[in-house]
Design an enzyme around this catalytic site. Structure first.
Site, PDB file in Angstrom:
ATOM      1  N   GLN A 112       2.963   9.871   1.927  1.00  0.00           N
ATOM      2  CA  GLN A 112       4.314   9.304   1.944  1.00  0.00           C
ATOM      3  C   GLN A 112       5.187   9.804   0.805  1.00  0.00           C
ATOM      4  OE1 GLN A 112       2.578   5.168   2.374  1.00  0.00           O
ATOM      5  NE2 GLN A 112       4.471   4.896   3.510  1.00  0.00           N
ATOM      6  N   HIS A 158      -2.042   7.345   7.527  1.00  0.00           N
ATOM      7  CA  HIS A 158      -1.041   8.232   6.902  1.00  0.00           C
ATOM      8  C   HIS A 158      -1.701   9.552   6.473  1.00  0.00           C
ATOM      9  CE1 HIS A 158       2.691   5.983   6.636  1.00  0.00           C
ATOM     10  NE2 HIS A 158       2.118   4.937   6.060  1.00  0.00           N
ATOM     11  N   HIS A 184      -4.225   1.408   7.703  1.00  0.00           N
ATOM     12  CA  HIS A 184      -2.851   1.916   7.835  1.00  0.00           C
ATOM     13  C   HIS A 184      -2.649   3.140   6.929  1.00  0.00           C
ATOM     14  CE1 HIS A 184       1.714   1.015   7.929  1.00  0.00           C
ATOM     15  NE2 HIS A 184       1.590   1.835   6.895  1.00  0.00           N
ATOM     16  N   GLU A 185      -3.186   3.058   5.696  1.00  0.00           N
ATOM     17  CA  GLU A 185      -3.009   4.168   4.737  1.00  0.00           C
ATOM     18  C   GLU A 185      -3.855   5.386   5.119  1.00  0.00           C
ATOM     19  OE1 GLU A 185      -0.551   3.564   3.141  1.00  0.00           O
ATOM     20  OE2 GLU A 185      -0.563   1.385   2.984  1.00  0.00           O
ATOM     21  N   GLY A 208       0.838  -1.189   0.000  1.00  0.00           N
ATOM     22  CA  GLY A 208       0.000   0.000   0.000  1.00  0.00           C
ATOM     23  C   GLY A 208       0.872   1.239   0.000  1.00  0.00           C
ATOM     24  N   CYS A 212       6.142  -0.517   7.471  1.00  0.00           N
ATOM     25  CA  CYS A 212       5.799   0.715   6.754  1.00  0.00           C
ATOM     26  C   CYS A 212       7.004   1.152   5.941  1.00  0.00           C
ATOM     27  CB  CYS A 212       5.406   1.807   7.752  1.00  0.00           C
ATOM     28  SG  CYS A 212       4.935   3.353   6.962  1.00  0.00           S
ATOM     29  N   LEU A 213       6.754   1.521   4.700  1.00  0.00           N
ATOM     30  CA  LEU A 213       7.843   1.986   3.836  1.00  0.00           C
ATOM     31  C   LEU A 213       8.466   3.271   4.386  1.00  0.00           C
ATOM     32  CD1 LEU A 213       6.121   1.294   0.397  1.00  0.00           C
ATOM     33  CD2 LEU A 213       7.969  -0.029   1.459  1.00  0.00           C
TER      34      LEU A 213
HETATM   35  O1  GNR Z   1       4.159  -2.743   2.570  1.00  0.00           O
HETATM   36  C1  GNR Z   1       3.480  -2.592   3.596  1.00  0.00           C
HETATM   37  N1  GNR Z   1       3.157  -3.690   4.328  1.00  0.00           N
HETATM   38  C2  GNR Z   1       2.248  -3.679   5.379  1.00  0.00           C
HETATM   39  C3  GNR Z   1       2.163  -4.805   6.183  1.00  0.00           C
HETATM   40  C4  GNR Z   1       1.251  -4.857   7.207  1.00  0.00           C
HETATM   41  C5  GNR Z   1       0.401  -3.798   7.434  1.00  0.00           C
HETATM   42  C6  GNR Z   1       0.479  -2.662   6.646  1.00  0.00           C
HETATM   43  C7  GNR Z   1       1.390  -2.605   5.611  1.00  0.00           C
HETATM   44  S1  GNR Z   1       1.446  -1.201   4.595  1.00  0.00           S
HETATM   45  C8  GNR Z   1       3.099  -1.246   4.046  1.00  0.00           C
HETATM   46  C9  GNR Z   1       3.334  -0.178   2.995  1.00  0.00           C
HETATM   47  C10 GNR Z   1       3.172   1.171   3.615  1.00  0.00           C
HETATM   48  O2  GNR Z   1       3.977   1.691   4.346  1.00  0.00           O
HETATM   49  N2  GNR Z   1       2.053   1.797   3.385  1.00  0.00           N
HETATM   50  O3  GNR Z   1       1.823   2.987   3.972  1.00  0.00           O
HETATM   51 NI    NI Z   2       2.948   3.013   5.785  1.00  0.00          NI
END
Ligand code: GNR
Ligand code: NI
Length: 171
Positions: free
Chosen positions: A51, A137, A133-134, A46, A91-92
């Site tokens: 980001q 952000h 999660h997104e 995601g 998270c990236l």
């Molecule tokens: O790549 C991602 N893996 C992930 C694994 C578990 C829960 C959420 C994520 S999102 C993350 C990519 C990212 O940072 N998206 O904002």
């Molecule tokens: Ni993230």
């Protein structure tokens, strides 16, 4: 198409609250394409516009094994949440760290798709976790905010140290 730079914790720009998209046009679709390219290359499941330093309410996701199930959510709104699930999240923007986070197991979401059409969908499993999660952000929240202050500050210090060392190598 272009790969975009991903901001990393504790960059203060990750704390900005994104504003609603007012028009789903070709410019937005070009950004969506660049976000998918960036997400797949990372690789991640995601990516939120925040980001890549674009503070508009837009996210992309693909949790499929074959990377052939792209989802676009413009102006996403969670209408309903149900159940609880714990996932080891990464998270990236917080590279190299993985911690358990508790979130809703099922969500119902209203959003616009890449054509600008109003949609409503129910999601579960990893896609539901990813969308939450997104959306965090887009509101300036990171998964490390759910951890203890001690853990968050340890992660911040290690990432800052890594970045200083990287800067020294490049210089
Ligand atoms: O790549 C991602 N893996 C992930 C694994 C578990 C829960 C959420 C994520 S999102 C993350 C990519 C990212 O940072 N998206 O904002
Ligand atoms: Ni993230």
């Amino acid at each position: 198409m272009a790969k975009l730079t991903i901001l990393e914790f504790p960059d203060p720009r990750l704390r900005k609250k994104a504003v609603p998209v007012d028009n789903v046009d070709d410019e937005l679709r070009a950004l969506i394409d660049d976000m998918f390219e960036t997400m797949y290359a990372a690789p991640g499941i995601g990516l939120a516009a925040t980001q890549v330093d674009v503070h508009r309410r837009l996210l992309v996701a693909d949790v499929s094994a074959d990377k052939d199930d792209p989802h676009v959510f413009v102006n996403p709104e969670i209408l309903e949440k149900d159940g609880v699930t714990v996932t080891e999240e990464g998270c990236l923007s917080v590279p190299g760290y993985f911690e358990e986070v508790k979130r809703a197991e099922h969500i119902r979401v209203r959003y616009l798709d890449r054509a600008g059409h109003e949609c409503e969908g129910e999601f579960e499993g990893l896609l539901a976790v990813c969308v939450q999660h997104e959306i965090d952000h887009l509101d300036g929240r990171l998964f490390v905010d759910y951890l203890s202050e001690a853990k968050r500050s340890r992660i911040r210090k290690k990432l800052e140290k890594e970045r200083r060392q990287q800067a020294a190598v490049v210089a």
